[in-house]
Design an enzyme around this catalytic site. Structure first.
Site, short mmCIF file in Angstrom:
data_model
loop_
_atom_site.label_atom_id
_atom_site.label_comp_id
_atom_site.label_asym_id
_atom_site.label_seq_id
_atom_site.Cartn_x
_atom_site.Cartn_y
_atom_site.Cartn_z
N CYS A 166 -7.21 -9.28 -1.64
CA CYS A 166 -6.32 -10.16 -2.40
C CYS A 166 -5.14 -10.69 -1.60
O CYS A 166 -5.05 -11.87 -1.33
CB CYS A 166 -5.81 -9.45 -3.64
SG CYS A 166 -7.11 -9.21 -4.86
N ASN A 168 1.57 -12.05 -5.94
CA ASN A 168 1.01 -11.51 -4.70
C ASN A 168 1.84 -11.92 -3.48
O ASN A 168 1.99 -11.14 -2.54
CB ASN A 168 -0.46 -11.93 -4.54
CG ASN A 168 -1.38 -11.03 -5.33
OD1 ASN A 168 -0.94 -10.04 -5.91
ND2 ASN A 168 -2.66 -11.36 -5.37
N PHE A 188 6.71 -0.55 -2.93
CA PHE A 188 6.22 -1.58 -2.01
C PHE A 188 7.16 -1.78 -0.82
O PHE A 188 7.22 -2.85 -0.24
CB PHE A 188 5.94 -2.91 -2.74
CG PHE A 188 4.48 -3.06 -3.06
CD1 PHE A 188 3.90 -2.22 -3.99
CD2 PHE A 188 3.67 -3.97 -2.40
CE1 PHE A 188 2.54 -2.30 -4.26
CE2 PHE A 188 2.32 -4.05 -2.65
CZ PHE A 188 1.76 -3.22 -3.59
C1 UDX Z 1 -2.97 -6.29 -4.94
C2 UDX Z 1 -1.88 -6.41 -6.02
O1 UDX Z 1 -1.08 -5.23 -6.05
C3 UDX Z 1 -2.51 -6.64 -7.37
O2 UDX Z 1 -1.51 -6.81 -8.37
C4 UDX Z 1 -3.38 -7.86 -7.29
O3 UDX Z 1 -4.03 -8.09 -8.53
C5 UDX Z 1 -4.42 -7.72 -6.20
O4 UDX Z 1 -3.77 -7.45 -4.96
P1 UDX Z 1 -4.63 -4.38 -4.13
O5 UDX Z 1 -5.22 -5.37 -3.17
O6 UDX Z 1 -5.55 -3.49 -4.89
O7 UDX Z 1 -3.73 -5.13 -5.22
O8 UDX Z 1 -3.68 -3.44 -3.26
P2 UDX Z 1 -2.15 -2.97 -3.26
O9 UDX Z 1 -2.05 -1.62 -3.81
O10 UDX Z 1 -1.27 -4.01 -3.79
O11 UDX Z 1 -1.94 -2.83 -1.68
C6 UDX Z 1 -2.12 -3.97 -0.82
C7 UDX Z 1 -1.94 -3.61 0.61
O12 UDX Z 1 -0.57 -3.42 0.90
C8 UDX Z 1 -2.64 -2.32 1.08
O13 UDX Z 1 -3.25 -2.58 2.34
C9 UDX Z 1 -1.52 -1.33 1.20
O14 UDX Z 1 -1.79 -0.34 2.16
C10 UDX Z 1 -0.36 -2.22 1.61
N1 UDX Z 1 0.97 -1.68 1.25
C11 UDX Z 1 1.29 -1.50 -0.06
C12 UDX Z 1 1.89 -1.40 2.24
O15 UDX Z 1 1.62 -1.59 3.43
N2 UDX Z 1 3.13 -0.93 1.88
C13 UDX Z 1 3.48 -0.74 0.58
O16 UDX Z 1 4.62 -0.31 0.35
C14 UDX Z 1 2.53 -1.03 -0.42
#
Ligand code: UDX
Length: 444
Positions: free
Chosen positions: A262, A210, A251
């Site tokens: 998370c 994370n 990402f």
């Molecule tokens: C995350 C991890 O991906 C996962 O493996 C872990 O178990 C829990 O935390 P999640 O919280 O469901 O999962 O969301 P994720 O899809 O990872 O996105 C996290 C945040 O990052 C979101 O607010 C999303 O909008 C943001 N994000 C993601 C970005 O700003 N840019 C990106 O390129 C990707």
């Protein structure tokens, strides 16, 4: 295999249903009667694509039962702990009350040879601290971190990238490994890589993963800050560096940054735990990752103010998106909702729309305006902010929206809209990490 799952939130409800779908006999326990009641009816208590269908299917097969009675776990051989570890009030550290209580509650019902499997994200050292209680009754503790993403939770649980077991040394660890291999026989046969470690490594794998993801997002958002002052285009920059396989494009979406239940709390808890261990310096950079993330929200408010010629007070601001990301109704640490609240505090007349998260958002920020109908939400807007990239926002027709709003100002907080199409329909378009564009191309 007879399995119990303690804690039926985002993680536990999906895990319980998924384990039942693999053919196991599952009992789920939660202290929240409303949540249990909803699950018993085959209805997910939160929005997660595919979960309702899965719940209905496994419940009609009779392989999933749910209860508020902790005693129902007796007789299960494997006991998953899926309770939350939120950020403590008043500190960065994780609050472990629910994990401690869940393990304490299980101990009375364990049999010789049972396996307790922690899935909650915990500070390194937690499994070692709890193992003694479990071993005292002849059972074994394993730490088996979960990597599921909201919105893809069922798929991530049934088809994970990898499976990690943190086990104690010796015969007990080997026996527990064999038991878990039986539980996960289906995903392991895909094949899914399985990595068996000691407790601290397994606990660290989760927070390291994370932290890396959060760092990747804040890295591209730091580049966005540079693009804004230097006249660059962060989306092109991300595409260009993402072609390097060592970096990768995933990402690297610049915008309003990360939120949710998370990433934010996990990197903070990691810093707090590293400090306790005397290794705070090793992860001090996560403080910067967090700060970059928060700065994006402030920048968004500044951009809105700029579009409103500095007069936020009384302006009609339509915020599209309250969930922390699309395909979720989760507003925990949501960047979108935070920006809406900041604008509200500055006196804007804020109307928030979201396809799924309005009830959760309203519970958190009752003072903001909410509107379930998208057309009504857009009516009379002085500026439209796209803060969560739900598909229906990405596909908005700017000409149709133009007929509703008072002024054609759009702020793209997720770099989710096609700038040229919006500009072509007469909109003033601004985005994070992209220079203001005149007819002749980007300007500084
Ligand atoms: C995350 C991890 O991906 C996962 O493996 C872990 O178990 C829990 O935390 P999640 O919280 O469901 O999962 O969301 P994720 O899809 O990872 O996105 C996290 C945040 O990052 C979101 O607010 C999303 O909008 C943001 N994000 C993601 C970005 O700003 N840019 C990106 O390129 C990707």
């Amino acid at each position: 295999m007879r399995i119990s799952v303690t804690g039926l939130g985002y993680l536990g409800a999906v895990h319980a249903a998924s384990m039942a779908s693999l053919g196991h006999e599952v009992v789920g326990v939660d202290v929240d009667a409303a949540r249990v009641e909803s699950l018993a009816l085959g209805k997910a208590p939160f929005f997660e694509p595919g979960l309702d269908e899965l719940l209905t299917r496994v419940q009609s097969s009779g392989r999933l039962t749910v209860s508020t009675d902790p005693g129902v776990v007796a007789g299960a051989r494997v006991h998953f702990v899926c309770v939350g570890t939120p950020q403590s009030a008043g500190s960065l550290a994780a609050d472990l009350r629910f994990v401690d209580a869940a393990v304490r509650g299980l101990v009375d019902h364990l049999g010789e040879g049972d396996v307790v499997v922690g899935k909650s994200t915990v500070p390194v050292g937690t499994a070692g601290r709890l193992a003694g209680q479990v071993e005292a009754v002849g059972a074994t503790l394993v730490w088996n971190p979960e990597f599921l993403r909201e919105g893809f939770a069922v798929r991530d649980t049934l088809h994970p990238d990898r499976i990690v077991y943190g086990v104690p040394a010796g015969a007990a660890g080997e026996r527990a490994t064999a038991v878990l291999d039986e539980v996960y026989a289906a995903p392991l046969s895909e094949p899914t890589p399985r990595i068996v470690t000691d407790y601290p490594t397994a606990e660290l794998v989760k927070v390291a993963a994370n932290s890396f993801l959060a760092t990747k997002i804040s890295f591209i958002n730091a580049m966005a800050e540079l693009c804004e002052v230097a006249g660059g285009e962060v989306t092109q920059l991300a595409d260009a560096i993402g072609h390097d396989a060592r970096i990768g494009r995933r990402f690297l979406n610049a915008g309003l940054g990360f939120g949710g239940g998370c990433l934010p709390k996990d990197i903070r808890a990691f810093m707090a735990r590293a400090d306790e261990l005397g290794a705070g310096e090793a992860v001090a950079f996560l403080g910067e990752v967090d700060a970059i993330n928060t700065r994006r929200r402030v920048r968004m408010v500044d951009l809105a103010a700029g579009m409103l010629d500095g007069t936020i007070e009384g302006a009609r601001v339509t915020v599209l998106g309250a969930a922390f990301k699309p395909d979720s109704d989760d507003v925990r640490d949501s960047p979108a909702l935070d920006v809406a609240a900041r604008l509200g505090e500055l006196g804007a007349d804020v109307v928030v729309h979201d396809p799924q998260a309005i009830d959760n958002a309203r519970a958190k920020h009752p003072g903001l305006g909410y509107e379930r109908d998208l057309d009504t939400a857009l009516t009379g807007a002085d500026v439209v902010l796209v803060l969560t990239e739900w598909r229906q926002y990405r596909e908005l027709d700017p000409a149709r929206v133009a007929a509703r709003v008072a002024r054609r100002n759009v702020l793209d907080g997720r770099n989710a809209l096609d700038r040229s199409v919006w500009q072509g329909a007469g909109w003033t378009y601004r985005a994070l990490g992209r220079a203001e564009e005149s007819a002749g191309g980007p300007v500084g």
